[in-house]
Design a protein around this motif. Sequence first.
Motif, short mmCIF file in Angstrom:
data_model
loop_
_atom_site.label_atom_id
_atom_site.label_comp_id
_atom_site.label_asym_id
_atom_site.label_seq_id
_atom_site.Cartn_x
_atom_site.Cartn_y
_atom_site.Cartn_z
N ARG A 280 -12.03 -2.48 9.29
CA ARG A 280 -11.51 -1.80 8.11
C ARG A 280 -12.28 -2.18 6.84
O ARG A 280 -11.71 -2.26 5.75
CB ARG A 280 -10.03 -2.10 7.93
N CYS B 144 -15.08 -1.71 3.75
CA CYS B 144 -15.21 -0.60 2.80
C CYS B 144 -16.24 0.40 3.31
O CYS B 144 -17.41 0.07 3.47
CB CYS B 144 -15.65 -1.15 1.45
N ARG C 285 -11.56 7.50 10.70
CA ARG C 285 -12.71 6.62 10.43
C ARG C 285 -13.95 7.15 11.17
O ARG C 285 -15.04 7.19 10.63
CB ARG C 285 -12.36 5.19 10.87
N GLU D 220 -10.27 5.13 -4.65
CA GLU D 220 -11.02 3.94 -4.24
C GLU D 220 -12.46 4.00 -4.75
O GLU D 220 -13.12 2.98 -4.87
CB GLU D 220 -10.97 3.84 -2.70
N TRP E 76 -5.80 6.47 11.80
CA TRP E 76 -6.91 5.79 11.11
C TRP E 76 -8.18 5.84 11.96
O TRP E 76 -9.25 6.15 11.46
CB TRP E 76 -6.54 4.34 10.78
N TYR F 88 0.83 -1.21 0.00
CA TYR F 88 0.00 0.00 0.00
C TYR F 88 0.86 1.26 0.00
O TYR F 88 0.36 2.34 -0.31
CB TYR F 88 -0.92 0.02 1.23
C1 HEM Z 1 -17.40 -2.15 -6.19
C2 HEM Z 1 -16.96 -1.16 -5.45
C3 HEM Z 1 -16.04 -1.30 -4.28
C4 HEM Z 1 -15.42 -2.41 -3.76
C5 HEM Z 1 -15.51 -3.85 -4.25
C6 HEM Z 1 -14.64 -1.96 -2.63
C7 HEM Z 1 -13.89 -2.79 -1.83
C8 HEM Z 1 -13.14 -2.37 -0.76
C9 HEM Z 1 -12.32 -3.23 0.05
C10 HEM Z 1 -12.13 -4.72 -0.18
C11 HEM Z 1 -11.74 -2.46 1.00
C12 HEM Z 1 -10.74 -2.93 2.05
C13 HEM Z 1 -9.37 -2.78 1.43
C14 HEM Z 1 -8.27 -3.19 2.34
O1 HEM Z 1 -8.46 -3.72 3.42
O2 HEM Z 1 -7.16 -2.92 1.93
C15 HEM Z 1 -12.20 -1.11 0.81
C16 HEM Z 1 -11.82 -0.04 1.60
C17 HEM Z 1 -12.22 1.25 1.36
N1 HEM Z 1 -13.10 1.68 0.41
FE1 HEM Z 1 -14.03 0.54 -0.96
N2 HEM Z 1 -14.80 -0.62 -2.49
C18 HEM Z 1 -15.65 -0.16 -3.47
C19 HEM Z 1 -16.08 1.13 -3.65
C20 HEM Z 1 -15.76 2.19 -2.86
C21 HEM Z 1 -16.29 3.53 -3.01
C22 HEM Z 1 -17.32 3.94 -4.05
C23 HEM Z 1 -15.68 4.31 -2.07
C24 HEM Z 1 -15.86 5.77 -1.77
C25 HEM Z 1 -16.73 6.56 -2.29
C26 HEM Z 1 -14.79 3.46 -1.31
C27 HEM Z 1 -13.98 3.88 -0.27
C28 HEM Z 1 -13.19 3.05 0.49
C29 HEM Z 1 -12.34 3.52 1.57
C30 HEM Z 1 -12.14 4.98 1.99
C31 HEM Z 1 -11.74 2.39 2.12
C32 HEM Z 1 -10.79 2.34 3.30
C33 HEM Z 1 -11.61 2.10 4.57
C34 HEM Z 1 -10.75 1.97 5.82
O3 HEM Z 1 -9.67 1.39 5.77
O4 HEM Z 1 -11.24 2.42 6.86
N3 HEM Z 1 -14.88 2.18 -1.81
N4 HEM Z 1 -13.06 -1.08 -0.28
#
Ligand code: HEM
Length: 502
Positions: A447, A449, A129, A310, A125, A106
Amino acid sequence: MDPITLALLLVFLAGATYLLSQRRKWVRQVDLIPGPPAIPILGNTWDIMWRFKFNQTRTMEAWTKKYGDVFRFWVGCSVPVVVLVKPEDVEIILSSNKHIEKSYVYRQLHPWIGTGLLTSSGKKWHTRRKLITPTFHFRILDQFIEVFNRHSDILVSRLLKTSGTINIHEFMTLCTLDVICETAMGTKVNAQKEKDSSYVTAIHDVITSFHARTMKPWLHGDALFNVSKDGRTFNKALTVLHKYTRDVVESRRRERESNRRDSLSATDKELGMKKRIAFLDQLLQASDSSGKPLLDDGGIQEEVDTFMFEGHDTTAAGISFILYNIAAHPEVQDKLAEEMDDIFGDSSRPATSQDLQNMKYAERVVKESLRLYPSVPVFGRSIHEDLPITGGHVIPAGCSVAMSVLLMGRNAKHWPNPEKFDPDRFLPENTVSRHPYAYVPFSAGARNCIGQKFAMMEMKSTVSKVIRHCKLSLPYPGYKPEVEGRAILKANDGVLLRISPR
Ligand code: HEM
């Protein structure tokens, strides 16, 4: 040799011997986990580059077939990665509040999104969050449906002008970019109409060179990357992106301050206009009890850049593969069209929040597509203390863990006949006996999404709009895109479709 030099030399040799023996012990512990034999210096990077031609998905599929649901490989000679494909093991990591630090890969995102929500850890974080979670409240999300509708109208009109085979992924990238710019920053970049603008080109260049870097282990270090062609493209485009977000954040802050002074601007009052609140506005609004802003402009920019990364590449990949699956399964397409008829009849009115909730079959189609084609195929953590998992294995401290959602979704132990596209796997009665961590395309636990609801709404809204106006078919019978699991799932030669009016 004088006695002091001799003593220092002996201390040095003793220290080096101790460290070496500790390292040998650690390597032996890591190698207790089954995995491909590693060669000196290159580890298993060699296999990934030459045997599997850089295709991460093919590599992981081959290794899990050979070594099972837990295996390890070495990136170079110093970074062991343990791959987990068993829901029980994934649960141990995701349900814990201890293992929340992201793995070393990352770091490649830091130049772009800094240490925003996706990449930060520890206290930073936690604080972020807590601060950002209310931003995704359903009342806020509902106001974005109009944005989804408007941009998918443009998408449909572009699709209906095509003839022959198209790469739907290119269309979706521009559409979801339009959506995220408006919802995250409140700006219109008109990507679908002006795809050659400097901002749209910069986003394209940053994402392409970032993905290229993840596939080339020798570019993982900054020194070589920065002088490489990919690195120069990345850094040049980054300057454009950062300037854009910095300018937007600053101008929005000034606008808010001047609005506060004038209470409500005359034009807004006269027009009785209800302004849509972008994510950025909410971050600017966040303040403590004394009215002091909780985030400075730099912090806000990190989060806006995080949403930009993301929040659009993920949904673009998601929708592209959903549309492919619909095209490949005419019976699914007919059923979806029926659901749209039931909801909208002959009306061409835009979808409402209630309509999206009523799209039960569409929701199952989206979920089933994410099972086979998860936008984020794998996610990683750093492990800082020895971690026992199932089967008597122990992941030694210092390892990275990669949880493969892609392999879990294709595992026959949890998904009978896994290659079959069957949305009814997600009927409530069919999910009760499934392990809760067998399906985690949005991750799970602390953590997970944060954009999951936003993403589901955008995907359902866009897919339903396309199905109401277009018929989808494959470029030729039996066509299947060859996927490549980079940071975001891609198809090597795009996702190819044919479109005709419905
Ligand atoms: C099909 C759409 C999406 C999928 C499959 C997806 C999937 C994921 C996954 C698997 C993670 C965890 C990643 C990790 O642990 O490294 C994540 C984290 C995150 N996603 Fe998504 N995401 C999607 C769409 C979005 C959208 C539309 C946004 C914002 C508008 C978003 C914002 C974030 C953020 C900010 C995190 C970090 C959360 C944290 O660590 O507290 N994602 N996403």
